[in-house]
Design an enzyme around this catalytic site. Structure first.
Site, PDB file in Angstrom:
ATOM      1  N   ASP A  12       0.849  -1.201   0.000  1.00 52.76           N
ATOM      2  CA  ASP A  12       0.000   0.000   0.000  1.00 52.76           C
ATOM      3  C   ASP A  12       0.877   1.239   0.000  1.00 52.76           C
ATOM      4  OD1 ASP A  12      -2.231  -1.593   0.267  1.00 52.76           O
ATOM      5  OD2 ASP A  12      -2.689  -0.982   2.316  1.00 52.76           O
ATOM      6  N   ARG A  46      -1.438  -0.484  -8.676  1.00 46.58           N
ATOM      7  CA  ARG A  46      -2.846  -0.219  -8.323  1.00 46.58           C
ATOM      8  C   ARG A  46      -2.952   1.304  -8.181  1.00 46.58           C
ATOM      9  NH1 ARG A  46      -3.512  -1.034  -2.419  1.00 46.58           N
ATOM     10  NH2 ARG A  46      -3.632  -3.258  -2.750  1.00 46.58           N
TER      11      ARG A  46
END
Ligand SMILES: Cc1cc2nc3c(=O)[nH]c(=O)nc-3n(C[C@H](O)[C@H](O)[C@H](O)COP(=O)(O)OP(=O)(O)OC[C@H]3O[C@@H](n4cnc5c(N)ncnc54)[C@H](O)[C@@H]3O)c2cc1C
Length: 308
Positions: free
Chosen positions: A132, A182
């Site tokens: 992340d 992402r």
């Protein structure tokens, strides 16, 4: 940034509210819209049901910014267990970690070795590791971490945020590595020196970066993932992919558990790759406040579930 969003993001940093909310059974119940439960088993069970329609799953244990380095060992060991569970239950699932959860603030080298160990475990269990992106002060260190791990474990993915001015350059920097990216809009309160203050600019940047990623995918230079619930944007990305002749399986859409569930099913039935990110764990306060900040109307939803 809207006043509601600023207030909710400021509340996300309050230790007093954190302690109050995490002890409150009523608030806990309200979080169920966005997470199936605190226990990893709750997340695994919920994922098994969702995966029935062919979608992928991503698991993340909530918690960030550790205070003691030894706690990172526990997080790593927990994810080892999670990868074994994923394989044991035959789930089409990956794991997404936050570098600060693995001790980035305390020791970059130790965080790096935890990430290598987890990427290796992911590979040996037929899964993959996601990293992340946290607030802007971590971007340089997270990119360095990603570059090192990706070079050895090619399926590793990284989140990048369209609200940061720097992101188009970061995409170019990663291009030689054939990154798995992402793209998200970004969930933290950032100063105007580093991020677009206006949401419209973040949205426009998202579309531009998405177009670059789709183009890169045509030549095998990127595996693009779009982490968003913005349905008109998703439609435009799909149209753009079709226009340039990029087949559906060459890019994916990822969304959070409990948000736009019908759209997730619809995209899947249209033949798109779709993954649902499922969070679990007891350290949900900061994460939950960021979800409320993304859509301040959610506060009404919470109030309704608290007051009946
Ligand atoms: C798979 C995934 C991984 C992520 N990883 C990261 C990360 O590593 N780092 C990071 O900074 N951020 C991450 N995020 C969060 C992201 O940055 C955004 O904050 C979040 O996705 C909301 O933006 P949006 O793209 O959905 O668009 P928005 O324009 O904010 O929302 C579009 C529409 O989606 C719906 N929606 C959006 N959020 C919610 C919500 N919470 N509740 C109900 N409806 C909602 C609303 O109808 C809204 O109008 C991730 C998001 C996803 C989906």
């Amino acid at each position: 940034m809207s006043l509601g969003r600023s207030i909710l993001l400021a509340a996300a940093r309050s230790d007093r509210l954190n302690s109050f909310a995490t002890k409150s059974r009523i608030v806990k119940r309200a979080t169920r819209a966005f997470m199936p439960g605190e226990r990893p088993e709750d997340a695994l069970d919920a994922g098994a049901k969702l995966a029935a329609d062919g979608r992928l799953l991503i698991y993340t244990k909530l918690g960030e910014a550790l205070t003691a380095l030894k706690d990172a060992d526990e997080v790593r060991d927990h994810y080892f267990w999670m990868f074994d569970e994923i394989r044991g239950r035959k789930l089409p699932a990956t794991v997404s970690i936050k570098p600060t959860q693995l001790g980035l603030d305390q020791s970059e080298s130790s965080c790096m070795s935890h990430c290598f160990a987890l990427a290796s475990k992911a590979e040996s269990t037929g899964s993959a590791l996601w990293i992340d992106m946290e607030d802007s002060t971590y971007v340089d260190r997270t990119l360095a971490l990603y570059e090192a791990v990706k070079a050895k474990y090619p399926r590793t993915g990284l989140a990048l945020q369209s609200y940061l001015y720097r992101t188009p350059k970061d995409v170019e920097r990663l291009r030689p590595l054939k990154p798995v990216i992402r793209l998200v809009k970004g969930a933290y309160a950032e100063p105007a020196a580093v991020a677009f203050p206006k949401k419209a600019d973040t949205d426009a940047a998202y579309e531009q970066i998405a177009a670059t990623m789709l183009q890169m995918a045509l030549t095998g230079e990127c595996h693009p993932i779009f982490g968003t619930h913005d349905l008109p944007l998703i439609a435009r990305i799909g149209a753009r992919a079709e226009e340039i002749g990029l087949a559906k399986g060459k890019y994916e859409f990822h969304m959070l558990y409990g948000i736009r569930e019908r759209a997730q099913q619809q995209l899947r039935s249209e033949g798109h790759g779709v993954a649902t990110l499922i969070s679990y764990g007891d350290a949900w306060y900061r994460w939950y406040m960021r979800r409320l900040a993304e859509r301040p109307a959610n506060v009404l939803f919470v109030a309704r579930s608290i007051f009946g």
